[in-house]
Scaffold this motif. Sequence first.
Motif, PDB file in Angstrom:
ATOM      1  N   HIS A  92      26.449 -35.426  44.448  1.00  0.00           N
ATOM      2  CA  HIS A  92      26.607 -33.982  44.254  1.00  0.00           C
ATOM      3  C   HIS A  92      25.338 -33.227  43.856  1.00  0.00           C
ATOM      4  O   HIS A  92      25.341 -31.997  43.877  1.00  0.00           O
ATOM      5  CB  HIS A  92      27.701 -33.720  43.218  1.00  0.00           C
ATOM      6  CG  HIS A  92      29.068 -33.708  43.816  1.00  0.00           C
ATOM      7  ND1 HIS A  92      29.653 -34.835  44.339  1.00  0.00           N
ATOM      8  CD2 HIS A  92      29.948 -32.693  44.016  1.00  0.00           C
ATOM      9  CE1 HIS A  92      30.843 -34.523  44.813  1.00  0.00           C
ATOM     10  NE2 HIS A  92      31.038 -33.244  44.653  1.00  0.00           N
ATOM     11  N   PRO A 112      36.883 -29.533  41.930  1.00  0.00           N
ATOM     12  CA  PRO A 112      36.502 -30.345  40.777  1.00  0.00           C
ATOM     13  C   PRO A 112      37.722 -30.699  39.923  1.00  0.00           C
ATOM     14  O   PRO A 112      38.568 -29.847  39.662  1.00  0.00           O
ATOM     15  CB  PRO A 112      35.543 -29.438  40.000  1.00  0.00           C
ATOM     16  CG  PRO A 112      35.096 -28.411  40.987  1.00  0.00           C
ATOM     17  CD  PRO A 112      36.255 -28.198  41.906  1.00  0.00           C
ATOM     18  N   ALA A 248      32.024 -38.108  37.729  1.00  0.00           N
ATOM     19  CA  ALA A 248      33.098 -37.112  37.662  1.00  0.00           C
ATOM     20  C   ALA A 248      34.090 -37.362  38.791  1.00  0.00           C
ATOM     21  O   ALA A 248      33.812 -38.098  39.739  1.00  0.00           O
ATOM     22  CB  ALA A 248      32.517 -35.700  37.781  1.00  0.00           C
ATOM     23  N   PHE A 250      36.474 -35.659  41.850  1.00  0.00           N
ATOM     24  CA  PHE A 250      36.616 -34.514  42.733  1.00  0.00           C
ATOM     25  C   PHE A 250      37.736 -34.775  43.732  1.00  0.00           C
ATOM     26  O   PHE A 250      37.936 -35.915  44.168  1.00  0.00           O
ATOM     27  CB  PHE A 250      35.323 -34.255  43.508  1.00  0.00           C
ATOM     28  CG  PHE A 250      34.135 -33.909  42.669  1.00  0.00           C
ATOM     29  CD1 PHE A 250      33.808 -32.589  42.417  1.00  0.00           C
ATOM     30  CD2 PHE A 250      33.327 -34.912  42.137  1.00  0.00           C
ATOM     31  CE1 PHE A 250      32.700 -32.260  41.639  1.00  0.00           C
ATOM     32  CE2 PHE A 250      32.223 -34.599  41.365  1.00  0.00           C
ATOM     33  CZ  PHE A 250      31.906 -33.270  41.114  1.00  0.00           C
ATOM     34  N   ASN A 264      43.741 -33.789  36.361  1.00  0.00           N
ATOM     35  CA  ASN A 264      42.861 -33.620  35.205  1.00  0.00           C
ATOM     36  C   ASN A 264      43.539 -34.109  33.931  1.00  0.00           C
ATOM     37  O   ASN A 264      42.914 -34.782  33.098  1.00  0.00           O
ATOM     38  CB  ASN A 264      42.457 -32.155  35.059  1.00  0.00           C
ATOM     39  CG  ASN A 264      41.652 -31.896  33.793  1.00  0.00           C
ATOM     40  OD1 ASN A 264      42.216 -31.481  32.777  1.00  0.00           O
ATOM     41  ND2 ASN A 264      40.356 -32.142  33.844  1.00  0.00           N
ATOM     42  N   PRO A 295      38.139 -28.653  34.939  1.00  0.00           N
ATOM     43  CA  PRO A 295      37.651 -28.323  36.285  1.00  0.00           C
ATOM     44  C   PRO A 295      36.637 -27.180  36.311  1.00  0.00           C
ATOM     45  O   PRO A 295      35.612 -27.294  36.991  1.00  0.00           O
ATOM     46  CB  PRO A 295      38.932 -27.975  37.042  1.00  0.00           C
ATOM     47  CG  PRO A 295      39.984 -28.794  36.360  1.00  0.00           C
ATOM     48  CD  PRO A 295      39.618 -28.742  34.902  1.00  0.00           C
ATOM     49  N   LEU A 298      33.211 -28.439  35.224  1.00  0.00           N
ATOM     50  CA  LEU A 298      32.561 -29.283  36.218  1.00  0.00           C
ATOM     51  C   LEU A 298      32.016 -28.456  37.375  1.00  0.00           C
ATOM     52  O   LEU A 298      30.923 -28.733  37.885  1.00  0.00           O
ATOM     53  CB  LEU A 298      33.539 -30.338  36.741  1.00  0.00           C
ATOM     54  CG  LEU A 298      33.005 -31.280  37.828  1.00  0.00           C
ATOM     55  CD1 LEU A 298      31.739 -31.993  37.384  1.00  0.00           C
ATOM     56  CD2 LEU A 298      34.075 -32.299  38.223  1.00  0.00           C
ATOM     57  N   ARG A 299      32.735 -27.431  37.793  1.00  0.00           N
ATOM     58  CA  ARG A 299      32.251 -26.588  38.895  1.00  0.00           C
ATOM     59  C   ARG A 299      30.898 -25.965  38.545  1.00  0.00           C
ATOM     60  O   ARG A 299      29.952 -25.998  39.341  1.00  0.00           O
ATOM     61  CB  ARG A 299      33.267 -25.488  39.208  1.00  0.00           C
ATOM     62  CG  ARG A 299      32.878 -24.639  40.412  1.00  0.00           C
ATOM     63  CD  ARG A 299      33.933 -23.596  40.730  1.00  0.00           C
ATOM     64  NE  ARG A 299      35.213 -24.206  41.072  1.00  0.00           N
ATOM     65  CZ  ARG A 299      35.508 -24.718  42.257  1.00  0.00           C
ATOM     66  NH1 ARG A 299      34.607 -24.717  43.218  1.00  0.00           N
ATOM     67  NH2 ARG A 299      36.694 -25.244  42.477  1.00  0.00           N
ATOM     68  N   VAL A 302      27.970 -28.673  38.215  1.00  0.00           N
ATOM     69  CA  VAL A 302      27.369 -29.099  39.484  1.00  0.00           C
ATOM     70  C   VAL A 302      26.333 -28.086  39.950  1.00  0.00           C
ATOM     71  O   VAL A 302      25.224 -28.449  40.364  1.00  0.00           O
ATOM     72  CB  VAL A 302      28.453 -29.313  40.560  1.00  0.00           C
ATOM     73  CG1 VAL A 302      27.833 -29.476  41.943  1.00  0.00           C
ATOM     74  CG2 VAL A 302      29.307 -30.539  40.219  1.00  0.00           C
TER      75      VAL A 302
END
Length: 321
Positions: A92, A112, A248, A250, A264, A295, A298-299, A302
């Motif tokens: 990623h 995510p 992580a 996805f 999650n 989520p 994490l978005r 990245v």
Amino acid sequence: MIFAVAAALLSPISLATAQDWPARPIKIVVAAAAGGPIDVFGRVMAERLSPILGQNVFIENVPGAGGMVGGQAVARAEPDGHIALLGTIATHTHSQNLYKAPLYNAAVDFAPVGLIAEIPLVLIVRKDLPVTSMAEFADYAKRNAARMNYGSAGIGSATHLGCALMNGALGLDVQHVPYRGTGPAMQDLMTGRIDYLCEIVVTAKPQIESGMVKAIATLSGARSAVLPDLATAKEGGFADLEADTWVALFLPKGTPDAVVAKFNAAMVLTLATPETRAKLADLGATIVAPDRQSPPYLRQFVKDDIAKWAAVTRASGIQPN
């Protein structure tokens, strides 16, 4: 909390989808060969996720193109929650910076699920290098840069870019020697053919404990559980120096939000299990704090990580393929 509130407001159709999920076994794609640290990491997660979700969760190894082959397989999959990717800094972040035309857009082509853990790199040097701390290493390397070199698992690898980040922070201009994998690089470090290497902590630990190489610092914000006596770069006076790899989960883009939320929740329960935490710690992983497991986090993570390492990649002189 924000994601939980949003999930509570989902349409009845989405909620019904989540109630029916999972309807069959779940495949987690690991974009690396079997037997390595990331593969073992995935199998530890799958072992605990299975009873929580009430379905078999199994691993499929899909290596190739720096992790992009496995990543693409998930990005193009049916977004029904039954195939996921154990994403890493390779799938990623580095994939987006090392290729002119990546096989997918890591920031938008996935749903995510959550950040699981970070695995720090550790600075190791040949055993006869006359330094024992980060400050001593920085001073010595600045004075002897023209005669020094460092190794890596290959151009654009996490070990290469980790050392490139460190060199930039320390103001070093040292010759890079790329190898075909960590094994030959470690061998040449042990025999003194290269001066230093930035390796993930779990792979470096055996050579450190055997005395074949010397550990200088963990390149992370916190000490590693597998090398608790080794100081961090921050403790050595370099507060902004952090070179971690990460792991992580996805799902494919378009997976219903309610399914993402349920996955999650299962991930969070897995990471709260003492046995799972102990197994991941043995792999050198530091499980991220609960507020970093959502989520939305994490978005954004990245996006930020791609930007961080894009600067390092440019500074190292790597030309995208």
